[in-house]
Design an enzyme around this catalytic site. Sequence first.
Site, PDB file in Angstrom:
ATOM      1  N   GLY A  51       0.788  -1.162   0.029  1.00  0.00           N
ATOM      2  CA  GLY A  51      -0.048   0.147   0.007  1.00  0.00           C
ATOM      3  C   GLY A  51       0.688   1.368  -0.021  1.00  0.00           C
ATOM      4  O   GLY A  51       1.857   1.182   0.653  1.00  0.00           O
ATOM      5  N   SER A  52       0.567   2.217  -0.801  1.00  0.00           N
ATOM      6  CA  SER A  52       0.962   3.251  -0.869  1.00  0.00           C
ATOM      7  C   SER A  52       2.631   3.297  -1.343  1.00  0.00           C
ATOM      8  O   SER A  52       2.857   2.862  -2.241  1.00  0.00           O
ATOM      9  CB  SER A  52       1.083   4.242   0.618  1.00  0.00           C
ATOM     10  OG  SER A  52       1.235   5.541   0.562  1.00  0.00           O
ATOM     11  N   SER A  53       3.436   3.876  -0.368  1.00  0.00           N
ATOM     12  CA  SER A  53       4.749   3.474  -0.770  1.00  0.00           C
ATOM     13  C   SER A  53       5.232   2.104  -0.932  1.00  0.00           C
ATOM     14  O   SER A  53       6.074   1.908  -2.031  1.00  0.00           O
ATOM     15  CB  SER A  53       5.705   3.898   0.455  1.00  0.00           C
ATOM     16  OG  SER A  53       7.124   3.701   0.190  1.00  0.00           O
TER      17      SER A  53
END
Length: 290
Positions: A135-137
């Site tokens: 998720g995300s990074s």
Amino acid sequence: MLFQSLAASLTYGSAALAAQLTQVSNYNNNAKAKPGMWVYVPDTVKVDALVVAIHSCQSSAQKYFANDKIPWHKGSDGKGYVTVWPSSTTECWDVSSKASLTHDGGGDSNAIANMIKYAITQYKIDPAKVFVTGGSSGAMMSNVLAATYPELITAVSLYSGVPAGCFVSSSGQAAAWNNTCSGGQSTATAQKWGDVVRNMYPGYNGTRPRMQIWHGSVDGTLAPANYQETIKQWTNVFGVPVTPTSSKPDTPDKNYRMDDFGPNVEGIWAVGVGHSVPSHLTASEAWFGL
Ligand SMILES: *[C@@H]1O[C@H](CO)[C@@H](O)[C@H](O)[C@H]1NC(C)=O
Ligand SMILES: *[C@@H]1O[C@H](CO)[C@@H](O)[C@H](O)[C@H]1NC(C)=O
């Protein structure tokens, strides 16, 4: 007396056997980057598959594993696959330096590839069942891994990231933030985005991981435009049109839209959802064929 000690030793025995997240201190990592490797082997391994779950910024393997909203621990127990949890030494994953954006460049992606290789041998994983999520990074790193180590990864399911190479640092800084990309201003043709992937592992001509890309329509951290840019990137790599072959409303969740681009690329556009789209275990496992 005997019964008591027997009961005590049984309790102790089962507690000692219960699976837990464990650090692997030596995973034969020859990369310059030295993220930590953590592994979870469920009590009952039922399938020779591996899921690598990559955390977001300001997190760690342990925090991500303990987070109730991250379902891969539950998935591992349920379906009986091994999970690897990389742990960064920087605030966010390095998806900006040349080292990490190059096959065997010595950056974080190289180190995570070494974790995968170690896990395949150590836990007897079928190399055709290696899956990556984040998720995300962690989603950015999932894209970067798909680009730099296509030969190691079977399929990816990533939540709320940016295209591989979108966070590149012009000064070569590692783990840099990139406002142009996060703000949705890094737009390019599908061909250009595809070239970014191909240039991370020049000459590679083998199979590529199947990509499932989730993004929220009101993401305030990594602008929604990154959905379309990521779709452009992978449809170009697979040589398929950027227009979906089908779009299914309310799939796999209410107000989500599933865009299909043939067997290798799938987009899931989460209407009204911000940063980050919550992991959907069943849909991600289905994409992996688990
Ligand atoms: C941010 O990324 C874009 C590509 O997405 C790149 O052109 C730009 O140089 C990067 N900005 C910095 C400050 O490194
Ligand atoms: C590309 O294919 C050729 C011929 O099949 C092979 O010799 C070469 O190693 C491949 N290149 C890479 C980088 O995998």
